[in-house]
Write a protein that holds these residues in place. Structure first.
Motif, PDB file in Angstrom:
ATOM      1  N   UNK A  19     -33.809 -93.808 -14.245  1.00 17.16           N
ATOM      2  CA  UNK A  19     -32.670 -93.331 -13.466  1.00 17.16           C
ATOM      3  C   UNK A  19     -33.013 -92.049 -12.727  1.00 17.16           C
ATOM      4  N   UNK A  20     -32.709 -92.046 -11.437  1.00 17.54           N
ATOM      5  CA  UNK A  20     -32.770 -90.845 -10.622  1.00 17.54           C
ATOM      6  C   UNK A  20     -31.352 -90.306 -10.551  1.00 17.54           C
ATOM      7  N   UNK A  21     -31.163 -89.062 -10.994  1.00 15.58           N
ATOM      8  CA  UNK A  21     -29.844 -88.452 -11.086  1.00 15.58           C
ATOM      9  C   UNK A  21     -29.777 -87.273 -10.120  1.00 15.58           C
ATOM     10  N   UNK A  22     -28.915 -87.366  -9.135  1.00 14.57           N
ATOM     11  CA  UNK A  22     -28.848 -86.354  -8.083  1.00 14.57           C
ATOM     12  C   UNK A  22     -27.524 -85.603  -8.172  1.00 14.57           C
ATOM     13  N   UNK A  23     -27.598 -84.280  -8.245  1.00 11.70           N
ATOM     14  CA  UNK A  23     -26.423 -83.403  -8.257  1.00 11.70           C
ATOM     15  C   UNK A  23     -25.531 -83.640  -9.484  1.00 11.70           C
ATOM     16  N   UNK A  24     -26.101 -83.454 -10.662  1.00 16.13           N
ATOM     17  CA  UNK A  24     -25.352 -83.599 -11.919  1.00 16.13           C
ATOM     18  C   UNK A  24     -24.235 -82.552 -11.949  1.00 16.13           C
ATOM     19  N   UNK A  25     -22.972 -82.985 -12.094  1.00 21.29           N
ATOM     20  CA  UNK A  25     -21.873 -82.013 -12.110  1.00 21.29           C
ATOM     21  C   UNK A  25     -21.567 -81.499 -13.521  1.00 21.29           C
ATOM     22  N   UNK A  26     -20.948 -80.355 -13.573  1.00 20.74           N
ATOM     23  CA  UNK A  26     -20.512 -79.735 -14.826  1.00 20.74           C
ATOM     24  C   UNK A  26     -19.001 -79.943 -14.954  1.00 20.74           C
ATOM     25  N   UNK A  27     -18.544 -80.701 -15.957  1.00 14.58           N
ATOM     26  CA  UNK A  27     -17.104 -80.921 -16.117  1.00 14.58           C
ATOM     27  C   UNK A  27     -16.294 -79.639 -16.334  1.00 14.58           C
ATOM     28  N   UNK A  28     -16.962 -78.533 -16.703  1.00 12.94           N
ATOM     29  CA  UNK A  28     -16.282 -77.259 -16.886  1.00 12.94           C
ATOM     30  C   UNK A  28     -16.199 -76.450 -15.595  1.00 12.94           C
ATOM     31  N   UNK A  29     -16.830 -76.936 -14.552  1.00 14.22           N
ATOM     32  CA  UNK A  29     -16.800 -76.241 -13.267  1.00 14.22           C
ATOM     33  C   UNK A  29     -15.393 -76.276 -12.680  1.00 14.22           C
TER      34      UNK A  29
ATOM     35  N   UNK B 226     -21.829 -76.526  -5.649  1.00 16.14           N
ATOM     36  CA  UNK B 226     -20.549 -75.974  -6.115  1.00 16.14           C
ATOM     37  C   UNK B 226     -20.023 -76.630  -7.393  1.00 16.14           C
ATOM     38  N   UNK B 227     -20.619 -77.764  -7.785  1.00 15.71           N
ATOM     39  CA  UNK B 227     -20.143 -78.483  -8.959  1.00 15.71           C
ATOM     40  C   UNK B 227     -20.918 -78.183 -10.235  1.00 15.71           C
ATOM     41  N   UNK B 228     -22.034 -77.445 -10.128  1.00 10.55           N
ATOM     42  CA  UNK B 228     -22.797 -77.113 -11.330  1.00 10.55           C
ATOM     43  C   UNK B 228     -23.816 -76.023 -11.030  1.00 10.55           C
ATOM     44  N   UNK B 229     -23.981 -75.132 -11.981  1.00  6.63           N
ATOM     45  CA  UNK B 229     -25.028 -74.114 -11.860  1.00  6.63           C
ATOM     46  C   UNK B 229     -26.376 -74.745 -12.192  1.00  6.63           C
TER      47      UNK B 229
ATOM     48  N   UNK C  49     -14.631 -76.644  -9.748  1.00  6.00           N
ATOM     49  CA  UNK C  49     -14.623 -77.632  -8.666  1.00  6.00           C
ATOM     50  C   UNK C  49     -14.556 -79.069  -9.179  1.00  6.00           C
ATOM     51  N   UNK C  50     -14.767 -79.285 -10.489  1.00  5.57           N
ATOM     52  CA  UNK C  50     -14.791 -80.643 -11.034  1.00  5.57           C
ATOM     53  C   UNK C  50     -13.426 -81.307 -10.844  1.00  5.57           C
ATOM     54  N   UNK C  51     -13.402 -82.539 -10.321  1.00  2.00           N
ATOM     55  CA  UNK C  51     -12.120 -83.193 -10.036  1.00  2.00           C
ATOM     56  C   UNK C  51     -11.323 -83.538 -11.301  1.00  2.00           C
ATOM     57  N   UNK C  52     -10.053 -83.217 -11.284  1.00  2.00           N
ATOM     58  CA  UNK C  52      -9.200 -83.502 -12.444  1.00  2.00           C
ATOM     59  C   UNK C  52      -9.104 -84.998 -12.715  1.00  2.00           C
ATOM     60  N   UNK C  53      -9.276 -85.820 -11.683  1.00  2.00           N
ATOM     61  CA  UNK C  53      -9.214 -87.276 -11.861  1.00  2.00           C
ATOM     62  C   UNK C  53     -10.345 -87.792 -12.745  1.00  2.00           C
ATOM     63  N   UNK C  54     -11.358 -86.977 -12.973  1.00  2.00           N
ATOM     64  CA  UNK C  54     -12.546 -87.434 -13.698  1.00  2.00           C
ATOM     65  C   UNK C  54     -12.684 -86.810 -15.090  1.00  2.00           C
ATOM     66  N   UNK C  55     -11.622 -86.227 -15.612  1.00  2.00           N
ATOM     67  CA  UNK C  55     -11.730 -85.536 -16.909  1.00  2.00           C
ATOM     68  C   UNK C  55     -12.180 -86.456 -18.039  1.00  2.00           C
ATOM     69  N   UNK C  56     -11.959 -87.754 -17.931  1.00  2.00           N
ATOM     70  CA  UNK C  56     -12.377 -88.682 -18.983  1.00  2.00           C
ATOM     71  C   UNK C  56     -13.897 -88.745 -19.131  1.00  2.00           C
TER      72      UNK C  56
END
Length: 177
Positions: free
Chosen positions: A86-96, A127-130, A98-105
């Protein structure tokens, strides 16, 4: 021939996104199909990914962007189907913030090592993860990490066009599998 499965994040990947552009240029790439791109349901996304992987003739390579990187972490923990990597691009941080509330699950994110090779491509000003968050995930998941500098969220708004550098990362990663 290896199949590639694109896994866009929330909202799908529009015409300017490198995933969409790669799909137009390469018939070996197909996109997984959850019920909703805008209201992501973790169970539905996991099932959609599992269907896509099982439909492949041979173990495919996953190419995930943003929220779909977290999907891969959940899927690999729950399902047994085989993938090459798997190539994973721009892994987001759920604690950010900017993380979308629709994706809290999609939180909490599984921390165990992946059962297949993986590579993370990260931007220093996403903006979604350090970068430190992404480095920690790479360590937990056993992923190689490539820092491409300040490229935002590595999406259509990053103005990467066909993103030949990313395609090169994918082909080099694939060659090592």
């Amino acid at each position: 021939m290896t199949e590639f499965i694109h896994l866009p994040g929330i909202g799908n990947s529009g015409e300017a996104h490198w995933q969409s552009r790669w799909e137009l240029a390469d018939s070996a790439i197909r996109r997984f199909a959850p019920a909703s791109w805008d209201q992501p349901d973790l169970a539905d996304w996991v099932a959609a990914l599992d269907r896509a992987v099982r439909a492949a003739k041979t173990p495919p390579v996953l190419v995930a962007h943003s929220l779909a990187c977290l999907l891969v972490a959940h899927w690999q923990k729950q399902m047994a189907a085989l993938v090459k990597g798997a190539l994973l691009v721009a892994v987001p941080d759920p604690q950010s913030p900017a993380f979308p509330t629709e994706a809290v699950a999609f939180a909490p994110v599984p921390e165990q090592r992946f059962r297949f090779p993986s590579m993370i491509v990260a931007s220093t000003n996403d903006p979604y993860a350090s970068l430190s968050y992404v480095q920690a995930r790479a360590g937990q998941w056993g992923s190689d990490l490539v820092d491409i500098g300040a490229k935002g969220h590595i999406n259509g708004a990053s103005n990467l066009g066909d993103w030949p550098e990313g395609r090169r990362f994918l082909m080099e990663f694939h060659a090592r599998l």
